[in-house]
Design a protein around this motif. Sequence first.
Motif, PDB file in Angstrom:
ATOM      1  N   PRO A   1     -44.482  -4.759  74.943  1.00  0.00           N
ATOM      2  CA  PRO A   1     -45.045  -3.423  74.660  1.00  0.00           C
ATOM      3  C   PRO A   1     -46.527  -3.483  74.331  1.00  0.00           C
TER       4      PRO A   1
ATOM      5  N   SER B   1     -38.534 -10.227  82.380  1.00  0.00           N
ATOM      6  CA  SER B   1     -37.794  -9.036  82.812  1.00  0.00           C
ATOM      7  C   SER B   1     -38.422  -7.743  82.318  1.00  0.00           C
ATOM      8  N   TYR B   2     -39.014  -7.819  81.121  1.00  0.00           N
ATOM      9  CA  TYR B   2     -39.581  -6.605  80.520  1.00  0.00           C
ATOM     10  C   TYR B   2     -41.011  -6.886  80.088  1.00  0.00           C
ATOM     11  N   PRO B   3     -41.909  -5.940  80.272  1.00  0.00           N
ATOM     12  CA  PRO B   3     -43.274  -6.135  79.773  1.00  0.00           C
ATOM     13  C   PRO B   3     -43.292  -6.105  78.250  1.00  0.00           C
TER      14      PRO B   3
ATOM     15  N   ILE C   1     -37.351 -13.292  78.219  1.00  0.00           N
ATOM     16  CA  ILE C   1     -37.151 -11.842  78.346  1.00  0.00           C
ATOM     17  C   ILE C   1     -38.440 -11.192  78.846  1.00  0.00           C
ATOM     18  N   ALA C   2     -39.573 -11.884  78.605  1.00  0.00           N
ATOM     19  CA  ALA C   2     -40.855 -11.359  79.083  1.00  0.00           C
ATOM     20  C   ALA C   2     -40.938 -11.398  80.611  1.00  0.00           C
TER      21      ALA C   2
END
Length: 161
Positions: A145, A141-143, A138-139
């Motif tokens: 936080p 696709s999304y940074p 998932i990292a």
Amino acid sequence: MLAGKIALVTGATSGFGEATARALAGQGARVILTGRRKDRLEALTRELGAALPLAFDIRDNTAVKAAIASLPPEWQSIDLLVNNAGLALNTLSFEHQPMADLEQMMQTNNTGLIYITHALLPGMIARGSGHILNISSIAGSYPIPAAMSTAPAKPSSPSFP
Ligand SMILES: NC(=O)c1ccc[n+]([C@@H]2O[C@H](COP(=O)([O-])OP(=O)(O)OC[C@H]3O[C@@H](n4cnc5c(N)ncnc54)[C@H](OP(=O)(O)O)[C@@H]3O)[C@@H](O)[C@H]2O)c1
């Protein structure tokens, strides 16, 4: 269920790759185990039986090609490639990431996947069969936080809460 099939799992020396290799062997597949840590590959080969250890650094295309070329004839018709080798070296925000870490992650997670896939896909196409499973994160696709970041603390400031 997978009797007679040959699978190659990258990053089979630990984690998901090792578990995947065990699961595939449990289904009757013969499994080519790859990674850099030869001792772990050999130990898992002894445990699984119908397995073949193949040690190489996936970031090195010459080593990847040489390893695939070295496969004994009875191991060459690979039915399933599991692209699992990969790593996340830290959770720093981008500007704090050491360039060496960024390079290692890109060369392993991305370029290495390209090298091994490029070495095996032509055989699958020639045989008219084969599967490739890419394990991502998932990292990708999304940074992560910034709150989770272990970046150096910001300089203290009276206006900064
Ligand atoms: N763990 C998680 O929470 C998580 C979440 C999402 C996605 N993923 C993804 O799942 C995959 C496996 O992660 P994991 O947690 O199981 O990691 P892991 O236990 O650290 O295993 C990583 C594997 O990749 C291999 N590898 C690393 N660099 C390599 C290189 N240069 N050449 C050849 N092999 C190399 C390692 O083998 P050697 O060290 O022996 O070379 C090891 O077998 C990765 O692609 C990761 O991005 C993991």
